[in-house]
Design a protein around this motif. Structure first.
Motif, PDB file in Angstrom:
ATOM      1  N   LEU A 332      -2.396  -2.742  -0.405  1.00  0.00           N
ATOM      2  CA  LEU A 332      -1.065  -2.691  -0.999  1.00  0.00           C
ATOM      3  C   LEU A 332      -0.016  -3.238  -0.050  1.00  0.00           C
ATOM      4  N   VAL A 333      -0.065  -2.817   1.210  1.00  0.00           N
ATOM      5  CA  VAL A 333       0.961  -3.248   2.164  1.00  0.00           C
ATOM      6  C   VAL A 333       0.848  -4.747   2.435  1.00  0.00           C
ATOM      7  N   VAL A 334      -0.373  -5.247   2.614  1.00  0.00           N
ATOM      8  CA  VAL A 334      -0.538  -6.685   2.874  1.00  0.00           C
ATOM      9  C   VAL A 334      -0.059  -7.510   1.683  1.00  0.00           C
ATOM     10  N   THR A 335      -0.452  -7.085   0.466  1.00  0.00           N
ATOM     11  CA  THR A 335      -0.019  -7.813  -0.729  1.00  0.00           C
ATOM     12  C   THR A 335       1.489  -7.749  -0.896  1.00  0.00           C
ATOM     13  N   SER A 336       2.047  -6.563  -0.706  1.00  0.00           N
ATOM     14  CA  SER A 336       3.497  -6.409  -0.868  1.00  0.00           C
ATOM     15  C   SER A 336       4.258  -7.235   0.147  1.00  0.00           C
ATOM     16  N   MET A 337       3.762  -7.277   1.380  1.00  0.00           N
ATOM     17  CA  MET A 337       4.465  -8.043   2.402  1.00  0.00           C
ATOM     18  C   MET A 337       4.348  -9.539   2.152  1.00  0.00           C
ATOM     19  N   LEU A 338       3.207  -9.982   1.622  1.00  0.00           N
ATOM     20  CA  LEU A 338       3.086 -11.408   1.291  1.00  0.00           C
ATOM     21  C   LEU A 338       4.063 -11.801   0.195  1.00  0.00           C
ATOM     22  N   ILE A 339       4.113 -10.970  -0.865  1.00  0.00           N
ATOM     23  CA  ILE A 339       5.039 -11.284  -1.966  1.00  0.00           C
ATOM     24  C   ILE A 339       6.484 -11.169  -1.502  1.00  0.00           C
ATOM     25  N   GLY A 340       6.808 -10.090  -0.785  1.00  0.00           N
ATOM     26  CA  GLY A 340       8.172  -9.907  -0.314  1.00  0.00           C
ATOM     27  C   GLY A 340       8.604 -10.986   0.656  1.00  0.00           C
ATOM     28  N   TYR A 392       1.623  -0.782  -8.533  1.00  0.00           N
ATOM     29  CA  TYR A 392       2.421  -0.372  -7.379  1.00  0.00           C
ATOM     30  C   TYR A 392       2.851  -1.584  -6.560  1.00  0.00           C
ATOM     31  N   GLY A 393       1.961  -2.586  -6.465  1.00  0.00           N
ATOM     32  CA  GLY A 393       2.323  -3.782  -5.719  1.00  0.00           C
ATOM     33  C   GLY A 393       3.452  -4.577  -6.361  1.00  0.00           C
ATOM     34  N   LEU A 394       3.589  -4.481  -7.682  1.00  0.00           N
ATOM     35  CA  LEU A 394       4.669  -5.187  -8.371  1.00  0.00           C
ATOM     36  C   LEU A 394       6.049  -4.638  -8.025  1.00  0.00           C
ATOM     37  N   PHE A 395       6.089  -3.424  -7.486  1.00  0.00           N
ATOM     38  CA  PHE A 395       7.371  -2.819  -7.133  1.00  0.00           C
ATOM     39  C   PHE A 395       7.542  -2.638  -5.629  1.00  0.00           C
ATOM     40  N   ASN A 396       6.460  -2.622  -4.886  1.00  0.00           N
ATOM     41  CA  ASN A 396       6.540  -2.285  -3.465  1.00  0.00           C
ATOM     42  C   ASN A 396       7.048  -3.433  -2.596  1.00  0.00           C
ATOM     43  N   TRP A 397       7.094  -4.649  -3.113  1.00  0.00           N
ATOM     44  CA  TRP A 397       7.511  -5.798  -2.317  1.00  0.00           C
ATOM     45  C   TRP A 397       9.026  -5.896  -2.171  1.00  0.00           C
ATOM     46  N   ILE A 398       9.764  -5.156  -2.973  1.00  0.00           N
ATOM     47  CA  ILE A 398      11.213  -5.348  -3.050  1.00  0.00           C
ATOM     48  C   ILE A 398      11.880  -5.040  -1.717  1.00  0.00           C
ATOM     49  N   GLY A 399      11.490  -3.933  -1.082  1.00  0.00           N
ATOM     50  CA  GLY A 399      12.138  -3.543   0.161  1.00  0.00           C
ATOM     51  C   GLY A 399      11.959  -4.569   1.263  1.00  0.00           C
ATOM     52  N   ILE A 400      10.739  -5.081   1.449  1.00  0.00           N
ATOM     53  CA  ILE A 400      10.511  -6.042   2.528  1.00  0.00           C
ATOM     54  C   ILE A 400      11.175  -7.377   2.234  1.00  0.00           C
TER      55      ILE A 400
END
Length: 525
Positions: A332-340, A392-400
């Protein structure tokens, strides 16, 4: 080769011992969880059968391989290991993992070692009676009151209540309110131990006014039982003996003794009702209790962390839950950080309308309720690891993306970026070869804390019932089983595992943050 700045940051991180050792521990735990089947599994690591070697932990073998019964289903290795083909043959053997229980294995109740004895609790039942007295304290009616007045039933009526019991003034005042048809609360009085009368408690029930005054008032008399009138016996089936304390066992008749022994033997097979018997004018209540195996079950024998509500080993569930939590958090964190990073870098580098449009769309997307979306999609497609990760990944990228946008807005006007633009380098090369390496501080410092958030969120969703589907091993699901119950092992051990992993990640995050801080010491002046 690493550049001098990176080497300096790594050196600072190593100097922060708490973070460095936390990183080693979390890496060790994660690598161990990836090969959890080697350490925690209900399938053996190695089987030697009829001169051949088998590795069930790596390969699937049908039951027919070891039994010859023609079944091609998954074998029950523990049952096969207890059969005559292995138990009575030294050439055939199995080597099980350190913890020989799987996360989905349902432990048989008969295999759980418990104390094989019956506890017998003998309690004297207090005598209870009632008398109806008039305003002159004369007893008009009575029920089972002979013992309290040391008389027979016929002669109790007509006696004066005060001739046997010296009552306090508060008792007479409570009676006066009732005879006057006035509201009165409940009242009770117990005689002190040094009184000459038997230990008796006098009680008056609450009174509400009626249409006319009462002619008599009911007084409840209850015998007060001392602590010494309770005895505990133990029946052990191995020797058929009954360990008794006190003199009640010898005082009981042989018929009563036989009845008690028969009930104790019956309790070994199934629960029995409480037995009541009368001896020497005294009633006794006898309870037969034995520790029955009902899931969830406390830690016992080889199950150091206990069993959950379906009979699965909690230690195995926690160990496999560690792999599930860390895999989910890392993906989740790796995917979110890539998208963000991708979205934030484009907004920060180009700015203008692209940045403005991207920010408005991000704010609209952020306003969507994550939990409602998860519930809706889960009800349509069913709960799964992939669905939870995607939603969860669709929303977790916003902060980064906010942090990366700010970094690119700051760096896009630096001289090395302008030089690259003057050289005619394409935008993607400027973005990811020149600016991004200088904007990695937010990604690196926020990674451990984002991992903490992801692990905590997964545990919370599993606890609420919106996370991973059963029977997936999950810490939150174990905590949910203990809700409203006194199953301390289902609260303590999953909570400790969750606390330990989160604490290690926080220590790592602190170390990374200090390593990237250019000022080793700060002070206010």
């Amino acid at each position: 080769m690493l550049d001098p700045i990176t080497r300096k940051r790594l050196q600072r991180f190593r100097e922060y011992r708490r973070a460095y050792y936390s990183l080693l521990i979390i890496v060790f735990l994660y690598l161990t969880s990836l090969v959890a089947e080697v350490f925690v599994n209900d399938s053996p690591l190695y089987v030697h059968y009829e001169g051949k070697s088998y590795f069930p932990v790596l390969f699937f073998y049908p039951e027919d391989t070891f039994t010859g019964n023609g079944l091609l289903t998954r074998p029950d290795y523990k049952t096969i290991n207890a059969s005559s083909a292995f138990a009575g043959n030294e050439d055939n053997f199995m080597i099980f993992p350190l913890v020989p229980f799987g996360p989905q294995e349902i432990i048989k109740a008969a295999s759980i070692p418990v104390d094989n004895h019956v506890d017998i609790l003998v309690q004297q039942e207090p005598r209870v009676a009632s008398v109806n007295i008039d305003a002159g304290f004369t007893i008009r009616r009575q029920q089972r009151a002979a013992w309290f007045f040391r008389n027979d039933d016929e002669s109790v009526e007509g006696m004066n209540f005060l001739n046997n019991y010296a009552v306090p003034r508060a008792f007479t005042e409570a009676l006066a309110l009732r005879f006057a048809n006035q509201p009165a609360p409940a009242y009770s009085y117990s005689y002190p131990p040094d009184e000459a009368v038997k230990q008796v408690e006098l009680s008056l029930s609450p009174y509400t006014p009626r249409s006319r005054k009462p002619e008599t008032v009911r007084v409840l008399l209850r015998e007060v039982i001392g602590e010494g009138l309770e005895q505990k016996w133990i029946y052990t089936p191995e020797d058929g003996q009954l360990d008794t304390t006190g003199g009640l066992w010898d005082a009981f008749s042989s018929r009563h003794r036989d009845e008690i022994l028969a009930q104790a033997k019956a309790r070994l097979l199934s629960p029995v009702a409480t037995q009541r018997l009368e001896h020497a004018g005294v009633n006794y209540r006898i309870k037969f209790t034995r520790e029955d195996v009902r899931f969830p079950f406390r830690p016992v024998g080889p199950h150091l962390f206990g069993l959950d509500d379906t009979g699965r080993d909690v230690l195995a569930r926690i160990f496999y839950g560690l792999r599930t939590s860390l895999n989910f958090g890392l993906l989740l964190v790796v995917t979110s950080m890539l998208i963000g990073t991708m979205i934030g870098s484009i907004q920060g580098y180009y700015g203008g309308r692209i940045d403005l449009t991207g920010q408005r769309l991000t704010e609209i997307w952020e306003a969507l309720p994550f939990l409602y979306v998860l519930i809706l999609l889960g009800s349509v497609y069913g709960r799964s690891f992939v669905l939870l990760l995607v939603v969860y990944g669709l929303f977790n990228w916003i902060g980064i993306s906010y942090y990366m946008r700010a970094e690119f807005l700051r760096l896009r006007n630096q001289q090395f970026v302008e030089a690259a633009q003057c050289l005619g380098l394409p935008d993607q090369k400027i973005l990811f070869r020149h600016i991004l390496p200088n904007a990695l501080v937010p990604l690196t410092t926020f990674f451990p804390f984002s991992l903490v958030g992801a692990i905590g969120t997964l545990a919370a969703l599993d606890y609420l019932g919106f996370g991973l589907p059963p029977p997936t091993a999950s810490w939150g699901q174990l905590l949910a089983q203990a809700q409203g119950q006194a199953y301390w092992w289902l609260i303590l051990y999953p909570s400790l595992a969750l606390f330990l992993v989160i604490l290690l990640c926080v220590f790592i995050g602190e170390g990374v943050r200090n390593a990237f801080d250019p000022r080793k010491f700060t002070r206010l002046e």
